[in-house]
Design a protein around this motif. Structure first.
Motif, short mmCIF file in Angstrom:
data_model
loop_
_atom_site.label_atom_id
_atom_site.label_comp_id
_atom_site.label_asym_id
_atom_site.label_seq_id
_atom_site.Cartn_x
_atom_site.Cartn_y
_atom_site.Cartn_z
N ARG B 258 20.06 20.14 20.42
CA ARG B 258 20.94 19.51 21.39
C ARG B 258 22.25 20.26 21.53
NH1 ARG B 258 23.40 13.82 20.54
NH2 ARG B 258 24.75 13.76 22.37
N TYR B 259 22.77 20.74 20.39
CA TYR B 259 24.09 21.36 20.42
C TYR B 259 23.98 22.88 20.42
CZ TYR B 259 25.74 16.67 19.40
OH TYR B 259 26.01 15.35 19.47
N PRO B 260 24.92 23.55 21.07
CA PRO B 260 24.86 25.02 21.16
C PRO B 260 25.19 25.67 19.83
CG PRO B 260 26.90 24.20 22.09
CD PRO B 260 26.10 22.99 21.74
N ASP B 261 24.69 26.87 19.62
CA ASP B 261 25.03 27.58 18.39
C ASP B 261 26.42 28.19 18.52
OD1 ASP B 261 24.60 30.79 18.85
OD2 ASP B 261 23.32 29.56 20.15
N PRO B 262 27.07 28.45 17.37
CA PRO B 262 28.46 28.91 17.39
C PRO B 262 28.67 30.19 18.21
CG PRO B 262 27.86 28.21 15.20
CD PRO B 262 26.60 28.15 16.02
N LEU B 263 27.72 31.10 18.14
CA LEU B 263 27.89 32.35 18.90
C LEU B 263 27.95 32.06 20.40
CD1 LEU B 263 25.80 35.30 17.50
CD2 LEU B 263 28.27 35.08 17.77
N PHE B 264 27.08 31.14 20.84
CA PHE B 264 27.09 30.76 22.24
C PHE B 264 28.44 30.17 22.62
CE2 PHE B 264 26.65 27.60 25.56
CZ PHE B 264 26.02 28.33 26.56
N VAL B 265 28.96 29.31 21.74
CA VAL B 265 30.27 28.69 21.98
C VAL B 265 31.34 29.77 22.18
CG1 VAL B 265 32.11 27.35 20.89
CG2 VAL B 265 29.74 26.56 20.80
N LEU B 266 31.24 30.77 21.35
CA LEU B 266 32.25 31.83 21.34
C LEU B 266 32.26 32.61 22.65
CD1 LEU B 266 34.06 32.35 19.00
CD2 LEU B 266 32.53 34.14 18.21
N PHE B 267 31.07 32.94 23.15
CA PHE B 267 31.01 33.89 24.25
C PHE B 267 30.77 33.26 25.61
CE2 PHE B 267 30.10 36.59 20.57
CZ PHE B 267 31.09 37.53 20.78
N SER B 268 30.63 31.93 25.66
CA SER B 268 30.36 31.32 26.95
C SER B 268 31.64 30.82 27.58
CB SER B 268 29.37 30.16 26.77
OG SER B 268 29.92 29.23 25.86
N GLY B 269 31.57 30.65 28.89
CA GLY B 269 32.67 30.05 29.63
C GLY B 269 33.98 30.81 29.51
N GLY B 270 35.05 30.10 29.60
CA GLY B 270 36.36 30.75 29.66
C GLY B 270 37.03 30.88 28.31
N LEU B 271 36.31 30.59 27.22
CA LEU B 271 36.98 30.58 25.91
C LEU B 271 37.63 31.91 25.59
CD1 LEU B 271 37.60 28.87 23.39
CD2 LEU B 271 35.62 29.92 22.32
N MET B 272 36.88 32.99 25.82
CA MET B 272 37.42 34.30 25.45
C MET B 272 38.65 34.63 26.30
SD MET B 272 36.69 36.37 23.11
CE MET B 272 35.00 36.20 22.57
N LEU B 273 38.53 34.43 27.61
CA LEU B 273 39.67 34.71 28.49
C LEU B 273 40.86 33.82 28.11
CD1 LEU B 273 40.52 36.31 31.09
CD2 LEU B 273 39.98 34.25 32.36
N GLY B 274 40.57 32.55 27.85
CA GLY B 274 41.64 31.62 27.50
C GLY B 274 42.29 31.99 26.19
N ALA B 275 41.47 32.33 25.19
CA ALA B 275 42.01 32.63 23.87
C ALA B 275 42.87 33.88 23.91
CB ALA B 275 40.86 32.80 22.88
N VAL B 276 42.35 34.93 24.58
CA VAL B 276 43.04 36.22 24.52
C VAL B 276 44.24 36.27 25.46
CG1 VAL B 276 42.79 38.69 24.92
CG2 VAL B 276 40.98 37.43 23.75
N PHE B 277 44.06 35.77 26.67
CA PHE B 277 45.13 35.99 27.64
C PHE B 277 45.96 34.76 27.99
CE2 PHE B 277 42.56 39.78 28.63
CZ PHE B 277 43.56 40.74 28.54
N MET B 278 45.48 33.55 27.66
CA MET B 278 46.25 32.39 28.09
C MET B 278 46.87 31.62 26.94
SD MET B 278 44.31 31.11 31.37
CE MET B 278 42.99 32.08 31.95
N ALA B 279 46.08 31.33 25.91
CA ALA B 279 46.67 30.65 24.76
C ALA B 279 47.76 31.52 24.15
CB ALA B 279 45.59 30.36 23.72
N SER B 280 47.61 32.84 24.29
CA SER B 280 48.56 33.76 23.66
C SER B 280 49.83 33.93 24.48
CB SER B 280 47.90 35.12 23.46
OG SER B 280 47.58 35.66 24.72
N ASP B 281 49.94 33.23 25.61
CA ASP B 281 51.16 33.27 26.41
C ASP B 281 52.35 32.98 25.49
OD1 ASP B 281 53.26 32.93 28.10
OD2 ASP B 281 52.35 31.35 29.31
N MET B 282 53.25 33.96 25.36
CA MET B 282 54.34 33.84 24.39
C MET B 282 55.21 32.62 24.64
SD MET B 282 55.51 37.77 24.25
CE MET B 282 54.73 38.95 23.17
N VAL B 283 55.51 32.42 25.93
CA VAL B 283 56.49 31.38 26.26
C VAL B 283 56.01 30.01 25.83
CG1 VAL B 283 57.76 30.30 28.13
CG2 VAL B 283 57.34 32.75 28.17
#
Lengths: 444, 346
Positions: B258-283
């Motif tokens: 029923r639940y996705p595996d961790p690797l899938f979680v990591l590489f699917s959707g906007g997580l990577m873009l969000g983690a690298v370029f948006m969550a890291s917004d300094m301000v």
């Protein structure tokens, strides 16, 4: 996170030391007039022993200490006392000073002697001899050395740390002193550590001065008391608390003295001069000053009589006509002067001259803080300069001390150095500190 | 000595890195992601990016004029906002809607707070959140990458007339696409049909999704570039990714059907873009070392929880916005310990 052999955080400014680190110490001639402030040290100003019109010889005491936290002054040259009056100082306000008109043919030889047999002196007598020499921390602190030799009785000091870091860019006077006078340095260490009652001394030297470290190590092979420890070049490695952490792994708690962790710290310049002066019972009448920077044509390490006007130094070092900034001390913590008739004092280790547009003088305008965290990663005291800066800019000074430890800031300048928004953080902190001091003084 | 000297406060040396330089480097790091996105989705994405960049710049100019501030275009931060916004939108997103979202990003997300340095939340995500609420259909209409003719014709919905709902693209897709791929994203496939897209497809950007979230590899490269240049705190993306995996792992271990595996979680959707370029917004992120870890782990964990249990397929946007709002509080509870305080004799 707690790396051995150095402290956490800090910055790596360009060191510009190659300009002068190969130049041997050279004696500077006497200026026409020397200005000897009665307060070149932390503590009470000294009391003049001479009258206007009186003749003095080089090395003669001309002012005596006024209490325990005070040191005497000695005549840096033979001449006649011209005035005892308020004179400009590098710090800004005018201070009571002795003005000495130097005789035209004055000799460079010290004509005053009061010899001691150093092996026979008791610790108390050594402390007295140090006070009589007028010695203060020559690294820039200007704190009377003999006071540091008597730590509070509840603190048991077991180690002497010798500060040979010289972490300020441009400055090379301590480097040259270690290279050229290692014997005096070692003698000074032995006498002062005997007076302190410690049997262990560590000389901390940054790894951009390996030749000095090697020279000292060669003289200290098999020495059980003194060891040389090379530490990474990182600013502000030479700050007392940082250096103690680097060489001994001990951390001085906020608001405490190094003696609380069993350490006393002395600068190499201080100990070297003591090694030379103490047996003769002479006083501090000159010091090595590094004159450097793009604004001078003849940079160098000069042995300068105390009281020499900065303008004379500029002349001797051939300041360029477009020089526009004179920094007393190093470029990270030093202060600029606009009045060039201020004198060289005991604590002045360097003078850096900038020209034209290099490094300013126009600072780019400050931009809003983007919370990049560079300053947090730079602060050697592990404060939060970003937050302090925001509080300062909205004039909320009280929480700066009560919640954000402003008093632990020793104004090393690392935060301002890294700030990509050009926010003058250290300047904010100085203002905040002085406002808080004033309010406390006014009983508000 | 006849020298006129200046009075200044120490330090008299200055590290040469400036805010515009940091921002410019973030733009450089985003360029490969943009280029790949245009390559994968074609003209539509190019138009989308031009629209957001242009609208953001005009909005910034307008607000600077209204508030009598000097123009701040030279600090480049507005371009980052514009690019990031475009990268979070579906490739066929109607341009007029993108313009509205871009206006909201800069106006509500940034200018009203006082401009660079004062915004509470990531401006691009403020615009994205507005679009999610205002245009729910358009923002969940995906088209697959690498369609033939993507460089010669645009996805029909792109050119939807202003203030109109997007033109349905199902018929167009059926006509264009030879192998009749559905536009469903890996996240939707997983959530609603329990079909797990292989990680390598997501790594190289061979799936449907927002314009910029598809190639995890290029995003990571951009992040590494910025981290090496010390223009981004690497701890933030690492903490976000770790947080997402740590929360996802136990559920997957309990019921891997029923639940996705961790690797899938990591590489699917906007997580990577969000983690690298948006969550890291300094301000909009904390400054304290401890706070940064807490903030990142919180965003990562919350993303997974929203994905697994929320009505939406994607949770990274709301997780980051919530993290942004919390970051001042996180900062104030994680002040660094002053040198020498606390533990003695280390």
């Amino acid at each position: 996170m707690f790396s051995a052999n150095t402290f956490d955080h800090g910055v790596h400014p360009p060191d510009y030391k190659s300009v002068t680190n190969g130049l041997p110490i050279r004696r500077m001639p006497f200026a026409e007039r020397l200005i000897i402030p009665l307060a070149q040290h932390t503590g009470k100003p000294s009391t003049p022993l001479v009258k206007v019109g009186q003749e003095v010889v080089r090395g003669q005491p001309i002012a005596e200490s006024n209490g325990f936290v005070s040191v005497p002054q000695h005549a840096p040259a033979s001449g006649v006392i011209e005035a005892i009056q308020l004179m400009p100082s590098a710090r800004g306000p005018k201070v009571e000073s002795i003005v000495l008109k130097v005789y035209g043919a004055a000799t460079q030889q010290t004509l005053y002697d009061n010899p001691h047999n150093m092996d026979k002196l008791t610790p108390e007598q050594i402390v007295q001899a140090v006070q009589d020499s007028g010695m203060v921390g020559l690294g820039g602190a200007a704190f009377p050395t003999h006071v540091k030799m008597q730590p509070p009785p509840e603190h048991k000091v077991d180690t002497m740390v010798v500060n040979g870091c010289e972490c300020e860019p441009y400055l090379t006077c301590d480097h040259r002193i270690m290279l050229e006078q290692p014997h005096n340095l070692i003698r000074g260490i032995r006498w002062i550590s005997r007076a302190l009652g410690v049997d262990q001394a560590v000389i901390g030297i940054e790894d951009n001065k390996l030749d000095a470290a090697e020279a000292l190590k060669k003289l200290l092979v098999d020495d059980k008391q003194i060891r040389v420890q090379v530490v990474p070049t990182k600013y502000p490695q030479g700050a007392e608390k940082m250096l103690i952490k680097s060489v001994l792994g001990r951390k001085v708690a906020p608001g405490n003295l190094p003696s609380s962790v069993g350490v006393s710290v002395f600068n190499v310049g201080t100990l070297t001069q003591l090694g030379e002066l103490l047996p003769h019972g002479r006083g501090v009448i000159e010091r090595v000053v590094t004159v450097s920077g793009p604004g001078v044509e003849k940079p160098g390490n000069y042995l300068v009589p105390i009281g020499t006007p900065v303008s004379f130094l500029l002349q001797q070092a051939k300041a360029k006509p477009n020089a526009n900034e004179v920094i007393i001390g190093g470029p990270m913590m030093g202060m600029t002067v606009t009045a060039l008739d201020v004198p060289v004092t005991k604590a002045m280790s360097g003078m850096v001259v900038h020209e034209g547009d290099e490094h300013g003088p126009k600072k780019p305008p400050a931009q809003p803080c983007i919370r990049c965290g560079y300053c947090v990663d730079a602060c050697p005291m592990q404060l939060n300069p970003s937050m302090l800066g925001m509080l300062a800019s909205s004039a909320e000074y009280e929480p700066m001390t009560t919640d954000y430890h402003l008093n632990d800031c020793f104004e090393c300048g690392s935060c301002s150095y890294v700030c990509p928004s050009n926010i003058p953080l250290v300047q904010y902190f100085r203002i905040a500190k002085s406002v808080i001091r004033d309010r406390a003084g006014a009983g508000l | 000595m006849n020298i006129k000297t200046n009075l200044r406060s120490s330090p008299h040396l200055k590290q040469p890195v400036t805010v515009p330089q940091i921002m410019r480097n973030v733009v450089y790091a985003l360029l490969p992601v943009c280029a790949f996105s245009i390559y994968a989705f074609g003209l539509s994405v190019l138009l989308l990016m031009l629209t957001t960049v242009l609208t953001c710049i005009l909005t910034e100019l307008l607000f600077c004029r209204l508030s009598n501030r000097p123009s701040t275009l030279s600090d480049w931060s507005i371009v980052i906002t514009a690019i990031l916004l475009a990268l979070t939108l579906p490739p066929g997103f109607p341009l007029w809607m993108a313009a509205v979202a871009a206006f909201i990003s800069v106006a509500l997300g940034k200018s009203l707070f006082g401009g660079l340095g004062y915004n509470v939340m990531n401006p691009a995500l403020v615009g994205r959140a507005f679009a999610q609420a205002a245009f729910p259909v358009a923002i969940t209409t995906w088209s697959p990458p690498f369609l033939e003719g993507r460089f010669t014709e645009v996805i029909p919905s792109t050119l939807t007339p202003a203030f109109m709902q997007p033109i349905p693209i199902a018929d167009w897709l059926a006509k264009t696409s030879t192998d009749a791929v559905s536009g469903a994203t890996p996240l939707a496939l997983q959530k609603f049909e329990q079909i797990t897209t292989p990680v390598n497809e997501m790594l190289f950007g061979l799936t449907s999704g927002s314009a910029g979230e598809t190639s995890a590899l290029l995003i990571l490269l951009g992040g590494i570039y910025l981290s090496v240049r010390k223009m981004m705190n690497w701890r933030i993306p690492v903490a976000v990714l770790v947080g997402a995996v740590v929360v996802a792992a136990p559920f997957w271990l309990m019921d891997s059907g029923r639940y996705p595996d961790p690797l899938f979680v990591l590489f699917s959707g906007g997580l990577m873009l969000g983690a690298v370029f948006m969550a890291s917004d300094m301000v909009a992120s904390p400054v304290t070392p401890k706070g940064i870890w807490i903030y990142g782990l919180f965003i990562g964990g919350l993303t997974t929880i929203i994905r697994l249990f929320g009505g939406l397929t994607e949770g990274v946007m709301y997780a980051i916005l919530l993290g942004n709002v919390l970051s001042p509080i996180i900062s104030s509870y994680t002040q660094p310990t002053v040198f020498g305080a606390g533990r003695k004799h280390e």
